[in-house]
Design a protein around this motif. Structure first.
Motif, PDB file in Angstrom:
ATOM      1  N   ILE A  66       0.862  -1.172   0.000  1.00 52.33           N
ATOM      2  CA  ILE A  66       0.000   0.000   0.000  1.00 52.33           C
ATOM      3  C   ILE A  66       0.901   1.224   0.000  1.00 52.33           C
ATOM      4  CG2 ILE A  66      -1.902  -1.067   1.238  1.00 52.33           C
ATOM      5  CD1 ILE A  66      -0.738   0.532   3.728  1.00 52.33           C
ATOM      6  N   SER A  67       0.398   2.346  -0.461  1.00 55.01           N
ATOM      7  CA  SER A  67       1.194   3.558  -0.296  1.00 55.01           C
ATOM      8  C   SER A  67       0.533   4.446   0.743  1.00 55.01           C
ATOM      9  CB  SER A  67       1.394   4.286  -1.623  1.00 55.01           C
ATOM     10  OG  SER A  67       0.168   4.562  -2.208  1.00 55.01           O
ATOM     11  N   ILE A  68       1.353   4.884   1.673  1.00 53.88           N
ATOM     12  CA  ILE A  68       0.877   5.650   2.826  1.00 53.88           C
ATOM     13  C   ILE A  68       0.845   7.130   2.467  1.00 53.88           C
ATOM     14  CG2 ILE A  68       1.346   6.213   5.241  1.00 53.88           C
ATOM     15  CD1 ILE A  68       2.784   3.577   5.485  1.00 53.88           C
ATOM     16  N   PRO A  69      -0.291   7.778   2.654  1.00 49.03           N
ATOM     17  CA  PRO A  69      -0.392   9.206   2.360  1.00 49.03           C
ATOM     18  C   PRO A  69       0.635  10.014   3.157  1.00 49.03           C
ATOM     19  CG  PRO A  69      -2.569   8.267   2.803  1.00 49.03           C
ATOM     20  CD  PRO A  69      -1.563   7.215   3.124  1.00 49.03           C
ATOM     21  N   ASN A  70       1.141  11.074   2.549  1.00 53.61           N
ATOM     22  CA  ASN A  70       2.164  11.884   3.202  1.00 53.61           C
ATOM     23  C   ASN A  70       1.807  12.369   4.608  1.00 53.61           C
ATOM     24  OD1 ASN A  70       4.185  11.706   1.300  1.00 53.61           O
ATOM     25  ND2 ASN A  70       3.374  13.397   0.085  1.00 53.61           N
ATOM     26  N   PRO A  71       0.586  12.855   4.810  1.00 54.43           N
ATOM     27  CA  PRO A  71       0.283  13.346   6.158  1.00 54.43           C
ATOM     28  C   PRO A  71       0.483  12.274   7.225  1.00 54.43           C
ATOM     29  CG  PRO A  71      -1.436  14.017   4.623  1.00 54.43           C
ATOM     30  CD  PRO A  71      -0.545  13.089   3.886  1.00 54.43           C
ATOM     31  N   LEU A  72       0.143  11.037   6.902  1.00 51.13           N
ATOM     32  CA  LEU A  72       0.304   9.964   7.878  1.00 51.13           C
ATOM     33  C   LEU A  72       1.762   9.564   8.053  1.00 51.13           C
ATOM     34  CD1 LEU A  72      -2.810   7.727   7.158  1.00 51.13           C
ATOM     35  CD2 LEU A  72      -2.284   8.933   9.257  1.00 51.13           C
ATOM     36  N   LEU A  73       2.532   9.649   6.963  1.00 54.67           N
ATOM     37  CA  LEU A  73       3.967   9.384   7.085  1.00 54.67           C
ATOM     38  C   LEU A  73       4.571  10.336   8.105  1.00 54.67           C
ATOM     39  CD1 LEU A  73       5.197   8.853   3.407  1.00 54.67           C
ATOM     40  CD2 LEU A  73       5.158   7.171   5.244  1.00 54.67           C
ATOM     41  N   ASP A  74       4.185  11.610   8.015  1.00 53.81           N
ATOM     42  CA  ASP A  74       4.697  12.594   8.965  1.00 53.81           C
ATOM     43  C   ASP A  74       4.190  12.306  10.368  1.00 53.81           C
ATOM     44  OD1 ASP A  74       5.918  13.769   6.846  1.00 53.81           O
ATOM     45  OD2 ASP A  74       4.429  15.359   6.600  1.00 53.81           O
ATOM     46  N   PHE A  75       2.896  12.036  10.462  1.00 49.46           N
ATOM     47  CA  PHE A  75       2.305  11.823  11.780  1.00 49.46           C
ATOM     48  C   PHE A  75       2.994  10.697  12.534  1.00 49.46           C
ATOM     49  CE2 PHE A  75      -0.647   9.199  14.261  1.00 49.46           C
ATOM     50  CZ  PHE A  75      -0.910  10.078  15.287  1.00 49.46           C
ATOM     51  N   ALA A  76       3.235   9.590  11.848  1.00 55.47           N
ATOM     52  CA  ALA A  76       3.810   8.424  12.512  1.00 55.47           C
ATOM     53  C   ALA A  76       5.336   8.487  12.545  1.00 55.47           C
ATOM     54  CB  ALA A  76       3.345   7.145  11.832  1.00 55.47           C
ATOM     55  N   GLU A  77       5.869   9.559  11.957  1.00 51.65           N
ATOM     56  CA  GLU A  77       7.325   9.752  11.910  1.00 51.65           C
ATOM     57  C   GLU A  77       8.042   8.567  11.287  1.00 51.65           C
ATOM     58  OE1 GLU A  77       9.058  11.336  15.465  1.00 51.65           O
ATOM     59  OE2 GLU A  77       7.180  12.268  16.098  1.00 51.65           O
ATOM     60  N   LEU A  78       7.488   8.100  10.189  1.00 58.50           N
ATOM     61  CA  LEU A  78       8.100   6.984   9.485  1.00 58.50           C
ATOM     62  C   LEU A  78       9.206   7.489   8.569  1.00 58.50           C
ATOM     63  CD1 LEU A  78       4.993   4.888   8.411  1.00 58.50           C
ATOM     64  CD2 LEU A  78       6.676   4.314  10.144  1.00 58.50           C
ATOM     65  N   ASN A  79      10.350   6.868   8.648  1.00 53.76           N
ATOM     66  CA  ASN A  79      11.401   7.162   7.683  1.00 53.76           C
ATOM     67  C   ASN A  79      12.265   5.926   7.488  1.00 53.76           C
ATOM     68  OD1 ASN A  79      11.820   7.677  10.349  1.00 53.76           O
ATOM     69  ND2 ASN A  79      13.478   9.120  10.025  1.00 53.76           N
ATOM     70  N   GLY A  80      12.128   5.346   6.331  1.00 56.12           N
ATOM     71  CA  GLY A  80      12.969   4.203   6.020  1.00 56.12           C
ATOM     72  C   GLY A  80      12.382   2.853   6.378  1.00 56.12           C
ATOM     73  N   SER A  81      11.986   2.669   7.629  1.00 58.39           N
ATOM     74  CA  SER A  81      11.463   1.347   7.946  1.00 58.39           C
ATOM     75  C   SER A  81      10.231   1.421   8.837  1.00 58.39           C
ATOM     76  CB  SER A  81      12.543   0.490   8.605  1.00 58.39           C
ATOM     77  OG  SER A  81      12.876   1.029   9.850  1.00 58.39           O
ATOM     78  N   ALA A  82       9.438   0.378   8.767  1.00 61.20           N
ATOM     79  CA  ALA A  82       8.172   0.348   9.487  1.00 61.20           C
ATOM     80  C   ALA A  82       7.947  -1.004  10.126  1.00 61.20           C
ATOM     81  CB  ALA A  82       7.023   0.674   8.540  1.00 61.20           C
ATOM     82  N   LEU A  83       7.317  -0.955  11.287  1.00 61.71           N
ATOM     83  CA  LEU A  83       6.958  -2.172  11.984  1.00 61.71           C
ATOM     84  C   LEU A  83       5.483  -2.436  11.736  1.00 61.71           C
ATOM     85  CD1 LEU A  83       8.300  -4.170  13.987  1.00 61.71           C
ATOM     86  CD2 LEU A  83       7.424  -2.757  15.842  1.00 61.71           C
ATOM     87  N   ILE A  84       5.182  -3.600  11.158  1.00 60.63           N
ATOM     88  CA  ILE A  84       3.791  -3.936  10.867  1.00 60.63           C
ATOM     89  C   ILE A  84       3.304  -4.921  11.917  1.00 60.63           C
ATOM     90  CG2 ILE A  84       2.238  -4.571   8.975  1.00 60.63           C
ATOM     91  CD1 ILE A  84       4.326  -2.732   7.957  1.00 60.63           C
TER      92      ILE A  84
END
Lengths: 145, 145
Positions: free
Chosen positions: A92-110
DNA sequence: GGACAATTCCCCACATTTCCCCACGCGGCT
DNA sequence: AGCCGCGTGGGGAAATGTGGGGAATTGTCC
């Protein structure tokens, strides 16, 4: 079928994250490979399969927009929400506002979290765990009665 | 389908604002690409798709005009209301009185808010958020039971 | 009542972003 | 050892937001 398990995947330059194959397989066909992604509680992102999300919408529909608290809540939950579908590769592609909100950069824990999937920045999740006062056993006692 | 998501778009010199494509797609064809735009609660503008607006009109119709408060409320809501339609590029133009009311200049925050769309001046919305005493988690607990 | 000015509406063109498709490499299973 | 499934990366085409111009409409002033 409930979502289980965890995985640490990369977030590419376009904001895409893979959803673990096991979780994809535990989705109902009724969800049509589509999620509603929105802000979660405690600095993470929630991912609801379409069929599950529609029952949340029914709950919201019962609320009165003439109530101040309701408006506030609806603004907060709907503002971050959007529909996302799996691409041909199960991402899935995560919308930019949520990328910022969750402070995601580079890697994610699912994380599989029963009726939904959670996406955390690995460091944020560590921090969250450390903040919790009660251990697993204590929690179980108070929650499961 | 409910309105979701947020976007910060520009308000051009003619008072036009684009409506995000995702929100346009979640409108019922019965709405005929037409909204009723009016003064919202808390310094923003409300945008109701035509089909949804007619049910609000039915609610108002039930009210008694022999009640002072009702008359007062009806004046406030109807005074600002007007019909707007999407142009070929998916934009609406906001009537001048509402532009002034919402203090829009240059850019606008478009919010999906379930049964309607809200248009905020970005700074006003920040102010609104800061005024709210409860955080998201607390709100959810009290609103969703 | 007519002419002018201002506003509104509709259409066209551009730049950017988003979406969809294809290709590679690693690892596990048979 | 080979095959298949899975996660990762990039490129091209279509959709989306932005700005401006000209025609039609509205309101105003003489």
């Amino acid at each position: 079928m409930a979502f289980k398990g965890q995985a640490e995947y990369s977030v590419d330059s376009k904001g895409r994250v893979a959803i673990p194959a096991k979780m994809r397989k535990s989705m109902s066909p009724a969800a049509n490979e589509t999620f509603t992604i929105t802000r979660g509680f405690e600095d993470c992102i929630f991912l609801y399969p379409m069929d599950r999300w529609s029952s949340i919408e029914e709950e919201i529909e019962e609320l009165s927009m003439y109530d101040r608290e309701v408006r506030n809540f609806v603004r907060l939950i709907m503002r971050w929400a959007s529909e996302v579908s799996l691409d041909g590769q199960g991402r899935i592609s995560i919308p930019n506002p949520l990328l910022d909100f969750a402070e995601l950069n580079g890697s994610a824990l699912i994380l599989g979290a029963f009726d939904h999937i959670e996406i955390w920045d690995p460091d944020q999740f560590d921090g969250y765990l450390n903040e919790q006062p009660d251990d697993y056993e204590t929690l179980a006692e108070s929650v499961m009665r």
